[in-house]
Motif scaffolding. Structure first.
Motif, PDB file in Angstrom:
ATOM      1  N   VAL A  95       0.848  -1.186   0.000  1.00 17.75           N
ATOM      2  CA  VAL A  95       0.000   0.000   0.000  1.00 17.75           C
ATOM      3  C   VAL A  95       0.892   1.247   0.000  1.00 17.75           C
ATOM      4  N   VAL A  96       0.625   2.163  -0.914  1.00 25.91           N
ATOM      5  CA  VAL A  96       1.396   3.393  -1.035  1.00 25.91           C
ATOM      6  C   VAL A  96       0.682   4.496  -0.264  1.00 25.91           C
ATOM      7  N   VAL A  97       1.448   5.254   0.528  1.00 24.99           N
ATOM      8  CA  VAL A  97       0.885   6.380   1.269  1.00 24.99           C
ATOM      9  C   VAL A  97       1.352   7.671   0.616  1.00 24.99           C
ATOM     10  N   ASP A  98       0.394   8.467   0.139  1.00 23.34           N
ATOM     11  CA  ASP A  98       0.688   9.768  -0.464  1.00 23.34           C
ATOM     12  C   ASP A  98       0.087  10.853   0.407  1.00 23.34           C
ATOM     13  N   VAL A  99       0.895  11.849   0.731  1.00 23.93           N
ATOM     14  CA  VAL A  99       0.391  13.022   1.429  1.00 23.93           C
ATOM     15  C   VAL A  99       0.243  14.112   0.379  1.00 23.93           C
ATOM     16  N   ASP A 100      -0.903  14.740   0.344  1.00 26.11           N
ATOM     17  CA  ASP A 100      -1.172  15.824  -0.603  1.00 26.11           C
ATOM     18  C   ASP A 100      -0.496  17.095  -0.072  1.00 26.11           C
ATOM     19  N   TRP A 101       0.830  17.169  -0.264  1.00 26.46           N
ATOM     20  CA  TRP A 101       1.626  18.242   0.325  1.00 26.46           C
ATOM     21  C   TRP A 101       1.142  19.646   0.001  1.00 26.46           C
ATOM     22  N   PRO A 102       0.663  19.943  -1.214  1.00 26.94           N
ATOM     23  CA  PRO A 102       0.197  21.310  -1.476  1.00 26.94           C
ATOM     24  C   PRO A 102      -0.913  21.780  -0.521  1.00 26.94           C
ATOM     25  N   THR A 103      -1.701  20.840   0.033  1.00 27.29           N
ATOM     26  CA  THR A 103      -2.756  21.249   0.962  1.00 27.29           C
ATOM     27  C   THR A 103      -2.193  21.588   2.349  1.00 27.29           C
ATOM     28  N   PHE A 104      -0.940  21.288   2.580  1.00 25.21           N
ATOM     29  CA  PHE A 104      -0.288  21.548   3.873  1.00 25.21           C
ATOM     30  C   PHE A 104       0.685  22.731   3.814  1.00 25.21           C
ATOM     31  N   GLU A 105       1.030  23.202   2.614  1.00 26.97           N
ATOM     32  CA  GLU A 105       2.144  24.123   2.432  1.00 26.97           C
ATOM     33  C   GLU A 105       2.094  25.394   3.267  1.00 26.97           C
ATOM     34  N   THR A 106       0.925  25.892   3.585  1.00 24.56           N
ATOM     35  CA  THR A 106       0.835  27.140   4.338  1.00 24.56           C
ATOM     36  C   THR A 106       0.267  26.933   5.733  1.00 24.56           C
ATOM     37  N   ASP A 107       0.322  25.706   6.231  1.00 22.32           N
ATOM     38  CA  ASP A 107      -0.309  25.382   7.508  1.00 22.32           C
ATOM     39  C   ASP A 107       0.680  24.645   8.421  1.00 22.32           C
ATOM     40  N   GLU A 108       1.456  25.420   9.165  1.00 22.75           N
ATOM     41  CA  GLU A 108       2.464  24.843  10.052  1.00 22.75           C
ATOM     42  C   GLU A 108       1.841  23.895  11.081  1.00 22.75           C
ATOM     43  N   ALA A 109       0.723  24.299  11.675  1.00 23.08           N
ATOM     44  CA  ALA A 109       0.065  23.459  12.684  1.00 23.08           C
ATOM     45  C   ALA A 109      -0.349  22.117  12.084  1.00 23.08           C
TER      46      ALA A 109
END
Length: 129
Positions: free
Chosen positions: A32-46
């Motif tokens: 199973v591959v785990v992908d994090v949708d990094w662009p949705t996190f880019e401006t959210d440090e918390a």
């Protein structure tokens, strides 16, 4: 995206994400591959500080619950190919399984108030398998 967010994403990719993905694969007995949708996190440090423990780790726990026996492992091998973790700016956390892709969408910036519990994640995925 600021320096803090860049560092947190780099740390995730190099440090904890491979270990968490391996934990899921070990539990499932499947690649199973785990992908994090990094662009949705880019401006959210918390959110970046919460995604490991309130997202990917809870998914690993959920897969341990689902794959407690051979029937669970078989169902995951046949039904799950990929996991996508997405950060929401607001709204309600959700998890679903469609076309072999588990999608976990949470408001990680709110901490546990914006996320699902591992047993709730396991229940939804189990019903969808």
């Amino acid at each position: 995206m600021g320096l803090i967010e860049k560092r947190l994403i780099k740390e995730a990719k190099e440090s904890w994400l491979p270990d968490e993905q391996k934990a899921i694969q070990d539990a499932a007995g499947a690649p199973v591959v785990v992908d994090v949708d990094w662009p949705t996190f880019e401006t959210d440090e918390a959110a970046l500080k919460n995604v490991q423990h309130l997202g990917v780790r809870l998914l690993a726990n959920a897969f341990r619950v689902i794959c407690v026996d051979d029937l669970g492992k078989e169902a995951v091998r046949e039904g799950v190919k990929r996991i996508v973790v997405t950060n929401l700016k607001d709204g309600t956390a959700s998890v679903g399984l469609k076309d072999g892709v588990v999608t976990l969408a949470c408001v990680f910036g709110k901490g546990s108030d914006g996320c699902l519990r591992d047993l709730d994640i396991a229940k939804v995925i189990t019903r969808a398998l």
